[in-house]
Design a protein around this motif. Structure first.
Motif, PDB file in Angstrom:
ATOM      1  N   TYR A 206       0.797  -1.221   0.000  1.00  0.00           N
ATOM      2  CA  TYR A 206       0.000   0.000   0.000  1.00  0.00           C
ATOM      3  C   TYR A 206       0.840   1.286   0.000  1.00  0.00           C
ATOM      4  O   TYR A 206       0.277   2.371  -0.076  1.00  0.00           O
ATOM      5  N   ALA A 207       2.158   1.177   0.105  1.00  0.00           N
ATOM      6  CA  ALA A 207       3.044   2.353   0.119  1.00  0.00           C
ATOM      7  C   ALA A 207       2.519   3.411   1.089  1.00  0.00           C
ATOM      8  O   ALA A 207       2.199   4.532   0.704  1.00  0.00           O
ATOM      9  N   ALA A 208       2.436   3.059   2.363  1.00  0.00           N
ATOM     10  CA  ALA A 208       1.806   3.919   3.365  1.00  0.00           C
ATOM     11  C   ALA A 208       2.835   4.630   4.233  1.00  0.00           C
ATOM     12  O   ALA A 208       3.967   4.174   4.382  1.00  0.00           O
ATOM     13  N   ASN A 209       2.412   5.756   4.792  1.00  0.00           N
ATOM     14  CA  ASN A 209       3.222   6.460   5.785  1.00  0.00           C
ATOM     15  C   ASN A 209       2.291   7.198   6.736  1.00  0.00           C
ATOM     16  O   ASN A 209       1.154   7.512   6.382  1.00  0.00           O
ATOM     17  N   ALA A 210       2.786   7.450   7.942  1.00  0.00           N
ATOM     18  CA  ALA A 210       1.998   8.156   8.953  1.00  0.00           C
ATOM     19  C   ALA A 210       2.742   9.411   9.371  1.00  0.00           C
ATOM     20  O   ALA A 210       3.971   9.438   9.383  1.00  0.00           O
ATOM     21  N   SER A 211       2.005  10.452   9.703  1.00  0.00           N
ATOM     22  CA  SER A 211       2.618  11.706  10.135  1.00  0.00           C
ATOM     23  C   SER A 211       1.739  12.358  11.188  1.00  0.00           C
ATOM     24  O   SER A 211       0.542  12.077  11.288  1.00  0.00           O
ATOM     25  N   THR A 212       2.358  13.239  11.968  1.00  0.00           N
ATOM     26  CA  THR A 212       1.636  13.985  12.990  1.00  0.00           C
ATOM     27  C   THR A 212       1.270  15.351  12.444  1.00  0.00           C
ATOM     28  O   THR A 212       2.101  16.026  11.841  1.00  0.00           O
ATOM     29  N   ILE A 213       0.028  15.755  12.628  1.00  0.00           N
ATOM     30  CA  ILE A 213      -0.444  17.065  12.193  1.00  0.00           C
ATOM     31  C   ILE A 213      -1.070  17.768  13.399  1.00  0.00           C
ATOM     32  O   ILE A 213      -1.198  17.182  14.473  1.00  0.00           O
ATOM     33  N   ALA A 214      -1.451  19.010  13.198  1.00  0.00           N
ATOM     34  CA  ALA A 214      -1.951  19.820  14.312  1.00  0.00           C
ATOM     35  C   ALA A 214      -3.167  19.198  14.988  1.00  0.00           C
ATOM     36  O   ALA A 214      -3.312  19.280  16.211  1.00  0.00           O
ATOM     37  N   SER A 215      -4.027  18.555  14.220  1.00  0.00           N
ATOM     38  CA  SER A 215      -5.263  18.016  14.778  1.00  0.00           C
ATOM     39  C   SER A 215      -5.171  16.540  15.139  1.00  0.00           C
ATOM     40  O   SER A 215      -6.180  15.907  15.408  1.00  0.00           O
ATOM     41  N   GLY A 216      -3.959  15.991  15.113  1.00  0.00           N
ATOM     42  CA  GLY A 216      -3.802  14.588  15.467  1.00  0.00           C
ATOM     43  C   GLY A 216      -2.776  13.895  14.605  1.00  0.00           C
ATOM     44  O   GLY A 216      -1.603  14.266  14.572  1.00  0.00           O
ATOM     45  N   GLY A 217      -3.215  12.884  13.878  1.00  0.00           N
ATOM     46  CA  GLY A 217      -2.323  12.132  13.002  1.00  0.00           C
ATOM     47  C   GLY A 217      -2.965  11.903  11.658  1.00  0.00           C
ATOM     48  O   GLY A 217      -4.167  12.129  11.461  1.00  0.00           O
ATOM     49  N   GLN A 218      -2.156  11.453  10.726  1.00  0.00           N
ATOM     50  CA  GLN A 218      -2.648  11.229   9.373  1.00  0.00           C
ATOM     51  C   GLN A 218      -1.966   9.997   8.797  1.00  0.00           C
ATOM     52  O   GLN A 218      -0.741   9.884   8.833  1.00  0.00           O
ATOM     53  N   LEU A 219      -2.756   9.079   8.291  1.00  0.00           N
ATOM     54  CA  LEU A 219      -2.246   7.878   7.639  1.00  0.00           C
ATOM     55  C   LEU A 219      -2.517   8.008   6.153  1.00  0.00           C
ATOM     56  O   LEU A 219      -3.667   8.175   5.742  1.00  0.00           O
ATOM     57  N   CYS A 220      -1.463   7.951   5.343  1.00  0.00           N
ATOM     58  CA  CYS A 220      -1.602   8.089   3.897  1.00  0.00           C
ATOM     59  C   CYS A 220      -1.195   6.799   3.205  1.00  0.00           C
ATOM     60  O   CYS A 220      -0.154   6.226   3.520  1.00  0.00           O
ATOM     61  N   GLN A 221      -2.037   6.358   2.276  1.00  0.00           N
ATOM     62  CA  GLN A 221      -1.735   5.191   1.451  1.00  0.00           C
ATOM     63  C   GLN A 221      -1.609   5.694   0.008  1.00  0.00           C
ATOM     64  O   GLN A 221      -2.581   6.144  -0.591  1.00  0.00           O
ATOM     65  N   HIS A 222      -0.403   5.574  -0.538  1.00  0.00           N
ATOM     66  CA  HIS A 222      -0.145   6.118  -1.866  1.00  0.00           C
ATOM     67  C   HIS A 222      -0.466   5.130  -2.975  1.00  0.00           C
ATOM     68  O   HIS A 222      -0.338   5.459  -4.157  1.00  0.00           O
ATOM     69  N   HIS A 223      -0.863   3.937  -2.592  1.00  0.00           N
ATOM     70  CA  HIS A 223      -1.224   2.935  -3.590  1.00  0.00           C
ATOM     71  C   HIS A 223      -2.369   2.102  -3.047  1.00  0.00           C
ATOM     72  O   HIS A 223      -2.429   1.823  -1.839  1.00  0.00           O
ATOM     73  N   CYS A 224      -3.290   1.726  -3.912  1.00  0.00           N
ATOM     74  CA  CYS A 224      -4.420   0.874  -3.522  1.00  0.00           C
ATOM     75  C   CYS A 224      -4.566  -0.251  -4.539  1.00  0.00           C
ATOM     76  O   CYS A 224      -4.893   0.007  -5.702  1.00  0.00           O
ATOM     77  N   PRO A 225      -4.346  -1.509  -4.153  1.00  0.00           N
ATOM     78  CA  PRO A 225      -4.434  -2.622  -5.090  1.00  0.00           C
ATOM     79  C   PRO A 225      -5.831  -2.853  -5.654  1.00  0.00           C
ATOM     80  O   PRO A 225      -5.969  -3.508  -6.684  1.00  0.00           O
TER      81      PRO A 225
END
Length: 250
Positions: free
Chosen positions: A172-191
């Motif tokens: 899924y080529a995913a990464n997680a990051s912290t933002i002002a309102s919490g966190g964010q999980l991004c998936q750059h690919h979807c099979p």
């Protein structure tokens, strides 16, 4: 990504800056264009300079491949948004894979059959049958990710980082990051993006899995299946319990 085809021969690209031919294939013998595709899958979007840094090539050498990919319709480009005062010259261009570019990675080979099967299930079993099918499909993914996240602790943001690693291992080529309102999980690919475009129950079942794995309510902000460049899931900041003091001097 594991779906990218390997190539036995090495590709040589002349680096206009260095003025000599450089070997553009990685350790597995993958040609530069496939490596550029892989990076765009992982990052969602990037400039020629950013790609060049990761591949050890000059931006000019990378642009040769990006120009070819533009001509083939595998990528699209837009000017990079610069906040604040911008220097001289044109802004850098941001490149992102198109749907056809994603298909070249071999991830949508069975889309037609999967979509036809879900249409059959919907026709003869109704919406509930599709929901049940979607839930069953992500159950195995949930089990594998939960095992990979063992030891991540209870903090939702820490668990999101562990989940990103588990999802990346699943393609899924995913990464997680912290933002002002919490966190964010991004998936750059979807099979299953093309199938999910017609059957959003797949996205809904996946969102429920993410919520259970991070241990809190989450909100899906964007999906590749809906036409967005990245599947983005917001993980709200958990409210801290209020502590009230009681006066004892009365």
């Amino acid at each position: 990504m594991k779906n990218l085809a390997a190539c036995s021969e090495q590709e040589q690209v002349t680096d206009p800056v260095a003025g000599s031919a450089v070997v553009a294939a990685g350790p597995e013998g993958r040609p530069t264009r496939d490596r550029v595709t892989q990076l765009l899958l992982e990052h969602g979007a990037a400039t020629a300079a950013q790609l060049g840094v990761e591949l050890g090539l000059s931006p000019a050498a990378i642009r040769r491949h990006l120009d070819a990919m533009l001509a083939d319709g595998d990528v699209i480009a837009r000017d990079q948004v610069v906040r604040g005062q911008r220097g001289r010259g044109r802004p850098a261009r941001i490149f992102r894979l198109t749907d056809s570019g994603r298909r070249r990675c071999g991830t949508h080979t069975y889309d037609g059959m999967a979509t036809a099967a879900l249409r059959w299930i919907s026709r003869y079993g109704g919406p509930d049958a599709v929901d049940a099918f979607a839930a069953e499909q992500v159950a195995a993914l949930e089990a594998r990710c939960r095992a990979a996240m063992e030891g991540a602790g209870d903090d939702p943001l820490a668990r999101a980082e562990a989940l990103a690693g588990a999802l990346t291992a699943e393609g899924y080529a995913a990464n997680a990051s912290t933002i002002a309102s919490g966190g964010q999980l991004c998936q750059h690919h979807c099979p299953v993006a093309h199938v999910a475009a017609e059957f959003p129950q797949l996205c809904e079942a996946e969102t429920a899995v993410i919520s259970r794995l991070v241990g809190t309510h989450v909100q899906r902000l964007a999906t590749i299946a809906h036409g967005d460049g990245v599947c983005t899931t917001h993980i709200p900041t958990q409210p801290k319990p209020s502590v009230s003091s009681v006066r004892t001097d009365r």
